[in-house]
Design a protein around this motif. Structure first.
Motif, PDB file in Angstrom:
ATOM      1  N   LYS A   2       0.747  -1.170   0.018  1.00 18.93           N
ATOM      2  CA  LYS A   2      -0.032  -0.017  -0.091  1.00 18.93           C
ATOM      3  C   LYS A   2       0.576   1.386  -0.234  1.00 18.93           C
ATOM      4  CE  LYS A   2      -4.349  -0.841   2.358  1.00 18.93           C
ATOM      5  NZ  LYS A   2      -4.740  -2.030   2.126  1.00 18.93           N
ATOM      6  N   GLU A   5      -0.925   7.040   0.947  1.00 17.23           N
ATOM      7  CA  GLU A   5      -2.469   7.592   0.914  1.00 17.23           C
ATOM      8  C   GLU A   5      -3.509   6.616   0.912  1.00 17.23           C
ATOM      9  OE1 GLU A   5      -4.051  10.198   0.392  1.00 17.23           O
ATOM     10  OE2 GLU A   5      -2.143  11.105   1.412  1.00 17.23           O
ATOM     11  N   GLU A   6      -3.332   5.200   0.220  1.00 14.70           N
ATOM     12  CA  GLU A   6      -3.945   4.052   0.409  1.00 14.70           C
ATOM     13  C   GLU A   6      -4.506   3.765   1.855  1.00 14.70           C
ATOM     14  OE1 GLU A   6      -3.089   2.169  -4.096  1.00 14.70           O
ATOM     15  OE2 GLU A   6      -1.819   1.618  -2.239  1.00 14.70           O
ATOM     16  N   GLU A   9      -6.453   6.164   3.345  1.00 11.73           N
ATOM     17  CA  GLU A   9      -8.173   5.888   3.119  1.00 11.73           C
ATOM     18  C   GLU A   9      -8.460   4.585   3.480  1.00 11.73           C
ATOM     19  OE1 GLU A   9     -10.089   7.860   1.471  1.00 11.73           O
ATOM     20  OE2 GLU A   9      -8.379   9.280   1.818  1.00 11.73           O
ATOM     21  N   SER A  10      -7.921   3.608   3.589  1.00 15.86           N
ATOM     22  CA  SER A  10      -8.273   2.143   4.281  1.00 15.86           C
ATOM     23  C   SER A  10      -8.704   2.228   5.612  1.00 15.86           C
ATOM     24  CB  SER A  10      -7.286   1.052   4.173  1.00 15.86           C
ATOM     25  OG  SER A  10      -6.257   1.365   5.085  1.00 15.86           O
ATOM     26  N   ARG A  12      -9.997   5.242   6.970  1.00 16.44           N
ATOM     27  CA  ARG A  12     -11.072   5.961   7.181  1.00 16.44           C
ATOM     28  C   ARG A  12     -12.289   5.179   6.958  1.00 16.44           C
ATOM     29  NH1 ARG A  12      -9.866  11.066   6.432  1.00 16.44           N
ATOM     30  NH2 ARG A  12      -7.836  11.443   5.164  1.00 16.44           N
ATOM     31  N   SER A  13     -12.309   4.145   6.252  1.00 18.78           N
ATOM     32  CA  SER A  13     -13.569   3.230   5.871  1.00 18.78           C
ATOM     33  C   SER A  13     -14.051   2.328   7.397  1.00 18.78           C
ATOM     34  CB  SER A  13     -13.441   2.545   4.737  1.00 18.78           C
ATOM     35  OG  SER A  13     -12.123   1.656   4.814  1.00 18.78           O
ATOM     36  N   ASP A  30      -8.635  12.204  10.912  1.00 17.08           N
ATOM     37  CA  ASP A  30      -8.346  13.383  10.803  1.00 17.08           C
ATOM     38  C   ASP A  30      -8.487  14.310  12.238  1.00 17.08           C
ATOM     39  OD1 ASP A  30      -8.040  13.617   7.826  1.00 17.08           O
ATOM     40  OD2 ASP A  30     -10.295  13.206   7.848  1.00 17.08           O
TER      41      ASP A  30
END
Ligand code: SF4
Ligand code: FE
Length: 480
Positions: A2, A5-6, A9-10, A12-13, A30
């Protein structure tokens, strides 16, 4: 592998349930107090893609043959054990904090070895399940929290003797499709930055304590898991904006209490369930690996602290004083001794039956025992050289005020030609590492992380073969 950035993002979910300051946190990734620690983990993803660090930061998977992030690797030789230490020193230098990802890494290697031994002795099928799980972790490049420390309640009582049986995490129900667990894990480094939690028992369990001998992995956002954020000195400075008073502009670490309120774990994610006779092995190996780790990460952090100290000496105009130079040499000597121990226990590692390499456990425990002392002395010397201004320095906002700022820049000036702000920044960094946010990772974690000092002394006494030393002495002295 990864990208950073990935990875972000991962996370966040995931939507994990986190409490801080009495409130549920909506956006974990954040949140200004949490984000620096996520940034530090993100660095472990980022560096793996940089050609000059690829050799240390990545490895070829022994399971799939694919290139993976080293933090998900099983050590295939002494070279891997040494590269681990070098990687950790690099990341300590890069982040000046705890970058959190080593706990899962150390758990993978320990669980791999012990599941193999269990299957050999008992005919269980834990190892195959674990390898399948780890393959998924490697392919998804996951951040995994290795969770060992139970709350432990009354320390003079065994898990099964506690008034509240949940003070050690345990199996409360066995079903056809899996188990249900209840309890908590304390001081969990990097929990909020993790995709998964790999739970291990906290001590060697006795006969009759089978429910507590449990090892499993669950997604960090599983139903029934609750996190409560652990405070750090000066943590609310991160809410003030600005970049001076926090000391470290980008990075941090964190610990949480993780509560498992009847969490379901399917059988394919269970790697020990009741085999109490193997729980001690798992604890010893995991602790051994993490005691090795500290020879890398703390040395890297020490490099930043030594650099900051030498820098502030220049800003103060004391760098040529012979005692200052000698104190910096002493800091380097202590710091390199920690690194030497990390390298030593790695270079004396050996293959285990599963093929995964284990460090020399005696030397790893000596490494960590030194870590419970030397960072304190290094921090003392840093404070000595930094001077009292480190703890009496006015706030960043005062520096920005038209009237107060003018006086601060004039009267807190060190040597000519160096902006007062630079001096303030370096002093805040030293404060951050020795008594502020990163002090958790550099000082108290040096004491208690990977086991408190007495835990290493027990292992040192067990591993050191005193009888053999007595034999040596008798022979030399001519006693038959
Ligand atoms: Fe890694 Fe060191 Fe943090 Fe442990 S204390 S997770 S070894 S950086
Ligand atoms: Fe730690």
């Amino acid at each position: 592998m990864k990208t950073a950035e990935e990875y972000l993002e991962s996370l966040r979910s995931l939507q994990i349930k986190v409490y801080m300051f009495g409130e549920l946190i909506e956006n974990v990734v954040d949140h200004p107090i949490i984000r620096p620690s996520i940034n530090a983990v993100a660095r472990t993803y980022e560096l793996a893609h940089e050609p000059e660090h690829e050799e240390l930061m990545s490895a070829v998977s022994s399971i799939s043959g694919k290139q993976i992030n080293r933090f998900t690797h099983l050590h295939q030789g002494v070279e891997d054990l040494i590269k681990k230490i070098k990687m950790q020193r690099l990341l300590g230098q890069e982040t000046a904090t705890c970058f959190q990802r080593c706990v899962g890494f150390d758990a993978f290697n320990a669980v791999d070895i012990v599941t193999y031994e269990m299957d050999e002795a008992l005919g269980t099928n834990y190892h195959q399940k674990f390898r399948k799980y780890l393959r998924g972790v490697q392919e998804e490049d996951l951040m995994v929290d290795g969770a060992m420390t139970d709350p432990k309640g009354n320390r003079s009582l065994r898990p099964s003797q506690q008034v509240d049986p949940d003070l050690y995490l345990r199996v409360v129900e066995k079903r056809e499709d899996g188990i249900v667990v209840k309890g908590a894990k304390a001081h969990q480094t990097g929990a909020l930055a993790s995709h998964e939690i790999l739970v291990m028992p906290t001590i060697a369990m006795d006969v009759g304590e089978e429910d507590y001998a449990v090892c499993f992995a669950v997604p960090s956002n599983s139903e029934g898991i609750i996190y409560v954020y652990g405070r750090q000195p000066s943590d609310t400075r991160k809410l003030e904006g600005g970049s001076i008073d926090v000391g470290n502009c980008q990075y941090g670490g964190h610990e949480t209490l993780i509560i498992f309120e009847n969490v379901f774990v399917p059988w394919e994610r269970v790697f020990m369930c009741g085999e109490q006779q193997f729980s001690g092995n798992l604890v010893e190996r995991f602790a051994g690996y993490h005691r090795q780790s500290y020879g890398g990460c703390k040395a890297g952090l020490g490099d930043v602290l030594i650099g900051a100290t030498a820098q502030v000496a220049e800003y103060n105009g004391t760098q040529r004083a012979s005692h200052v130079r000698d104190k910096i040499i002493e800091m380097i000597h202590l710091n390199e001794t920690l690194y030497a121990c990390g390298i030593a226990c790695s270079s004396q590692g050996n293959a285990t039956a599963s093929g995964t390499y284990l460090i020399d456990l005696l030397l790893a425990n000596v490494c960590k025992q030194n870590v419970t002392r030397y960072p304190y002395e290094i921090a003392r010397l840093a404070e000595d050289i930094a001077g009292g201004l480190m703890v009496t320095l006015p706030s960043e906002k005062d520096f920005q005020h038209p009237e107060a700022g003018k006086y601060l820049r004039k009267y807190l000036q060190g040597v000519d030609g160096v902006p007062t702000e630079n001096r303030a920044r370096i002093l805040r960094l030293i404060e951050n590492i020795t008594m502020g946010l990163a002090a958790v990772g550099y000082r108290t974690e040096s004491m208690h992380g990977a086991g408190s000092p007495q835990a290493q002394r027990i292992m040192i006494s067990r591993q050191s073969d005193l009888e053999a030393k007595k034999n040596l002495a008798r022979r030399i002295a001519g006693i038959s």
